[in-house]
Design a protein around this motif. Structure first.
Motif, PDB file in Angstrom:
ATOM      1  N   LEU A 119      37.404  51.310  71.228  1.00  0.00           N
ATOM      2  CA  LEU A 119      38.426  50.293  71.492  1.00  0.00           C
ATOM      3  C   LEU A 119      37.963  49.368  72.613  1.00  0.00           C
ATOM      4  N   VAL A 120      38.145  48.075  72.402  1.00  0.00           N
ATOM      5  CA  VAL A 120      37.689  47.094  73.374  1.00  0.00           C
ATOM      6  C   VAL A 120      38.819  46.101  73.664  1.00  0.00           C
ATOM      7  N   PRO A 121      39.513  46.286  74.802  1.00  0.00           N
ATOM      8  CA  PRO A 121      40.578  45.343  75.156  1.00  0.00           C
ATOM      9  C   PRO A 121      39.971  44.012  75.587  1.00  0.00           C
ATOM     10  N   LEU A 132      34.154  50.541  82.403  1.00  0.00           N
ATOM     11  CA  LEU A 132      34.249  49.147  82.836  1.00  0.00           C
ATOM     12  C   LEU A 132      32.848  48.639  83.154  1.00  0.00           C
ATOM     13  N   VAL A 133      32.378  47.703  82.339  1.00  0.00           N
ATOM     14  CA  VAL A 133      31.050  47.141  82.581  1.00  0.00           C
ATOM     15  C   VAL A 133      31.184  45.871  83.413  1.00  0.00           C
ATOM     16  N   ILE A 134      30.329  45.768  84.416  1.00  0.00           N
ATOM     17  CA  ILE A 134      30.222  44.507  85.154  1.00  0.00           C
ATOM     18  C   ILE A 134      28.942  43.852  84.635  1.00  0.00           C
ATOM     19  N   PRO A 135      29.076  42.939  83.679  1.00  0.00           N
ATOM     20  CA  PRO A 135      27.917  42.434  82.940  1.00  0.00           C
ATOM     21  C   PRO A 135      27.137  41.391  83.732  1.00  0.00           C
ATOM     22  N   ASP A 136      26.335  41.882  84.652  1.00  0.00           N
ATOM     23  CA  ASP A 136      25.656  40.951  85.568  1.00  0.00           C
ATOM     24  C   ASP A 136      24.609  40.069  84.872  1.00  0.00           C
ATOM     25  N   TYR A 137      23.935  40.586  83.849  1.00  0.00           N
ATOM     26  CA  TYR A 137      22.978  39.722  83.147  1.00  0.00           C
ATOM     27  C   TYR A 137      23.671  38.575  82.401  1.00  0.00           C
ATOM     28  N   GLN A 138      24.919  38.806  82.028  1.00  0.00           N
ATOM     29  CA  GLN A 138      25.594  37.746  81.269  1.00  0.00           C
ATOM     30  C   GLN A 138      25.919  36.520  82.113  1.00  0.00           C
ATOM     31  N   VAL A 139      25.856  36.703  83.439  1.00  0.00           N
ATOM     32  CA  VAL A 139      26.142  35.576  84.317  1.00  0.00           C
ATOM     33  C   VAL A 139      25.109  34.463  84.127  1.00  0.00           C
ATOM     34  N   HIS A 174      23.718  41.602  73.116  1.00  0.00           N
ATOM     35  CA  HIS A 174      23.634  42.418  74.335  1.00  0.00           C
ATOM     36  C   HIS A 174      24.994  43.071  74.603  1.00  0.00           C
ATOM     37  N   GLN A 175      26.036  42.302  74.388  1.00  0.00           N
ATOM     38  CA  GLN A 175      27.392  42.826  74.574  1.00  0.00           C
ATOM     39  C   GLN A 175      27.649  43.978  73.596  1.00  0.00           C
ATOM     40  N   ALA A 176      27.073  43.882  72.407  1.00  0.00           N
ATOM     41  CA  ALA A 176      27.201  44.982  71.444  1.00  0.00           C
ATOM     42  C   ALA A 176      26.583  46.254  72.037  1.00  0.00           C
ATOM     43  N   ALA A 177      25.482  46.073  72.777  1.00  0.00           N
ATOM     44  CA  ALA A 177      24.857  47.232  73.437  1.00  0.00           C
ATOM     45  C   ALA A 177      25.771  47.776  74.535  1.00  0.00           C
ATOM     46  N   ASP A 178      26.452  46.878  75.274  1.00  0.00           N
ATOM     47  CA  ASP A 178      27.416  47.309  76.303  1.00  0.00           C
ATOM     48  C   ASP A 178      28.449  48.242  75.680  1.00  0.00           C
ATOM     49  N   ILE A 179      28.881  47.884  74.488  1.00  0.00           N
ATOM     50  CA  ILE A 179      29.990  48.594  73.850  1.00  0.00           C
ATOM     51  C   ILE A 179      29.496  49.848  73.125  1.00  0.00           C
ATOM     52  N   LEU A 180      28.364  49.695  72.422  1.00  0.00           N
ATOM     53  CA  LEU A 180      27.937  50.782  71.534  1.00  0.00           C
ATOM     54  C   LEU A 180      27.185  51.895  72.263  1.00  0.00           C
ATOM     55  N   VAL A 237      37.552  53.634  75.690  1.00  0.00           N
ATOM     56  CA  VAL A 237      37.743  52.195  75.853  1.00  0.00           C
ATOM     57  C   VAL A 237      36.639  51.630  76.722  1.00  0.00           C
ATOM     58  N   LEU A 238      36.089  50.492  76.315  1.00  0.00           N
ATOM     59  CA  LEU A 238      35.154  49.794  77.192  1.00  0.00           C
ATOM     60  C   LEU A 238      35.545  48.329  77.264  1.00  0.00           C
ATOM     61  N   THR A 239      35.572  47.812  78.484  1.00  0.00           N
ATOM     62  CA  THR A 239      35.742  46.376  78.652  1.00  0.00           C
ATOM     63  C   THR A 239      35.107  45.977  79.976  1.00  0.00           C
ATOM     64  N   GLY A 240      35.154  44.703  80.313  1.00  0.00           N
ATOM     65  CA  GLY A 240      34.512  44.304  81.556  1.00  0.00           C
ATOM     66  C   GLY A 240      34.760  42.855  81.905  1.00  0.00           C
ATOM     67  N   ASP A 241      34.290  42.472  83.089  1.00  0.00           N
ATOM     68  CA  ASP A 241      34.483  41.112  83.593  1.00  0.00           C
ATOM     69  C   ASP A 241      33.193  40.622  84.218  1.00  0.00           C
ATOM     70  N   ARG A 242      32.816  39.412  83.900  1.00  0.00           N
ATOM     71  CA  ARG A 242      31.596  38.861  84.506  1.00  0.00           C
ATOM     72  C   ARG A 242      31.771  38.716  86.015  1.00  0.00           C
ATOM     73  N   PRO A 243      30.756  39.091  86.774  1.00  0.00           N
ATOM     74  CA  PRO A 243      30.868  38.950  88.240  1.00  0.00           C
ATOM     75  C   PRO A 243      30.586  37.519  88.681  1.00  0.00           C
ATOM     76  N   ASP A 299      39.155  34.892  72.889  1.00  0.00           N
ATOM     77  CA  ASP A 299      37.823  34.261  72.896  1.00  0.00           C
ATOM     78  C   ASP A 299      36.710  35.269  72.622  1.00  0.00           C
ATOM     79  N   GLN A 300      37.006  36.559  72.814  1.00  0.00           N
ATOM     80  CA  GLN A 300      35.967  37.584  72.644  1.00  0.00           C
ATOM     81  C   GLN A 300      35.906  38.152  71.222  1.00  0.00           C
ATOM     82  N   LEU A 301      36.823  37.732  70.367  1.00  0.00           N
ATOM     83  CA  LEU A 301      36.846  38.306  69.014  1.00  0.00           C
ATOM     84  C   LEU A 301      35.555  38.076  68.236  1.00  0.00           C
TER      85      LEU A 301
HETATM   86  N1  TRP Z   1      31.761  38.573  77.508  1.00  0.00           N
HETATM   87  C1  TRP Z   1      32.851  39.032  78.328  1.00  0.00           C
HETATM   88  C2  TRP Z   1      33.414  37.832  79.071  1.00  0.00           C
HETATM   89  O1  TRP Z   1      32.825  36.794  79.111  1.00  0.00           O
HETATM   90  C3  TRP Z   1      32.428  40.092  79.329  1.00  0.00           C
HETATM   91  C4  TRP Z   1      31.865  41.321  78.670  1.00  0.00           C
HETATM   92  C5  TRP Z   1      30.567  41.730  78.694  1.00  0.00           C
HETATM   93  C6  TRP Z   1      32.567  42.279  77.920  1.00  0.00           C
HETATM   94  N2  TRP Z   1      30.400  42.872  78.012  1.00  0.00           N
HETATM   95  C7  TRP Z   1      31.596  43.246  77.512  1.00  0.00           C
HETATM   96  C8  TRP Z   1      33.890  42.410  77.529  1.00  0.00           C
HETATM   97  C9  TRP Z   1      31.959  44.326  76.710  1.00  0.00           C
HETATM   98  C10 TRP Z   1      34.241  43.502  76.739  1.00  0.00           C
HETATM   99  C11 TRP Z   1      33.271  44.442  76.328  1.00  0.00           C
HETATM  100  O2  TRP Z   1      34.479  37.953  79.629  1.00  0.00           O
END
Ligand code: TRP
Length: 338
Positions: free
Chosen positions: A153-155, A48-55, A141-147, A14-20, A159-161
């Motif tokens: 599985l990605v909980p 658990l990814v903390i997607p700092d670039y996505q901020v 980029h998020q696809a790279a986080d996951i793949l 499982v991979l998921t995450g929250d923007r910091p 909005d993330q679908l």
């Molecule tokens: N985009 C997600 C959000 O805004 C955060 C996120 C980044 C994420 N990479 C992810 C969530 C990978 C699940 C899997 O909340």
């Protein structure tokens, strides 16, 4: 909980995450954090990814990035994520993950990038005068986080679908375009695990959100929680009922109490009956503070040792790098890179 996960938890990653971008709140807790801990306790491997670039998609600079990142680690550990078994990392610390973005970008059309409904919505709500390139491309980029770690599985919330769909498309197109000589595929097609809990509203009746000032942070103390809930919007009907369609604010408080006490909202509403908004707020405040007490106690313990939080992140980043390097090597191989 998903049936396939229950049957063979060890077979899933499982991979998921929250923007910091700020403290996690009760909406995160009941919407996703609690479920992650359940998944981990079942024996699923957790990233658990903390997607700092996505901020920096919808703002110029990431404000107080280190503090928010550390606090996310803190909230994960406080809610029960076991750092020995989970990999917690920031994607900026994993170069090979970011390098996957380049071939991945070639697999999606500009029209597809423009069509993403979540991105469109974020552009509409952004305070920036111009849309930057990362805003349009971050779902890739998020696809790279996951793949990169081949999570299957990605909980996530609804909005993330669209982003999950991008990940699935990227995985499928990559596998088709770059077949492995021995017939296996490089990437699995990840599946969304939709958050089960109903959406919690903020104290103003709008969506509970870090940026709207209407949330109850997990780390808030009991008095602050009481104050925030005291100020919550209600209505003038004295009898408390659970009717989300016609009484969203009152029903939201009833639901929150019910989630904390593991009861049905109808039961909670029935019990308060004619007690009115004041009784409802007393009930919900007690319920929240009681439910969060052990979590907040653990949070305070972990918060006292910032060095430990950094160590957890350092170990997670190291592990993520090892995995990302291996995946990138595979990608280079099937692409024929020398
Ligand atoms: N985009 C997600 C959000 O805004 C955060 C996120 C980044 C994420 N990479 C992810 C969530 C990978 C699940 C899997 O909340």
């Amino acid at each position: 909980m998903d049936e396939t996960v229950r049957r063979d938890p060890g077979a899933h990653r499982v991979l998921t995450g929250d923007r910091p971008t700020g403290p996690l709140h009760l909406g995160h807790y009941f919407g996703s954090l609690r479920n992650r801990v359940r998944l981990q306790r079942l024996g699923v491997e957790m990233f658990l990814v903390i997607p700092d670039y996505q901020v920096i998609t919808d703002r110029d600079v990431a404000d107080r990035l280190a503090e928010h990142t550390e606090n996310l680690v803190l909230d994960y550990l406080a809610t029960g994520i076991d750092a020995d078994r989970a990999t917690i990392f920031t994607h900026s610390a994993v170069p090979a993950l970011n390098q996957l973005l380049l071939p991945f970008l070639s697999l999606v059309s500009v029209a597809e990038l423009h069509r993403n409904p979540t991105v469109k919505d974020e552009i509409a709500h952004s305070s920036q005068s111009a849309v930057n390139g990362l805003m349009l491309t971050y779902p890739v980029h998020q696809a790279a986080d996951i793949l990169f770690c081949k999570a299957d599985l990605v909980p996530v919330g609804k909005d993330q679908l669209p982003h999950l769909e991008v990940s699935r498309t990227v995985a499928r197109r990559f596998n088709e375009r770059y077949p492995h000589p021995d017939g296996r595929t490089v990437f699995p097609r990840p599946r969304a695990l939709l958050d089960a809990a109903p959406l919690l509203l903020g104290t103003d009746g709008g969506k509970m959100s870090k940026s709207r000032g209407n949330s109850i942070p997990l780390g808030a103390d009991e008095d602050t929680t009481a104050r925030l809930l005291k100020g919550a919007k209600t209505d003038t009907d004295r009898r408390i009922t659970y009717d989300p369609a016609t009484r969203p604010e009152v029903s939201n408080l009833v639901l929150l109490a019910a989630l904390c006490q593991d009861r049905t909202p109808e039961e909670v509403a029935e019990e308060i009956g004619d007690g009115g908004a004041a009784a409802l707020k007393r009930t919900v405040t007690e319920a929240v503070n009681e439910h969060l007490r052990p979590i907040r106690a653990r949070r305070a313990d972990f918060a006292a040792d910032r060095g430990h939080l950094r160590d957890v992140l350092r170990a997670g980043n190291e592990r993520a790098n090892t995995i990302a390097d291996a995946t990138l090597a595979e990608v280079r191989e099937v692409m024929g890179s020398l």
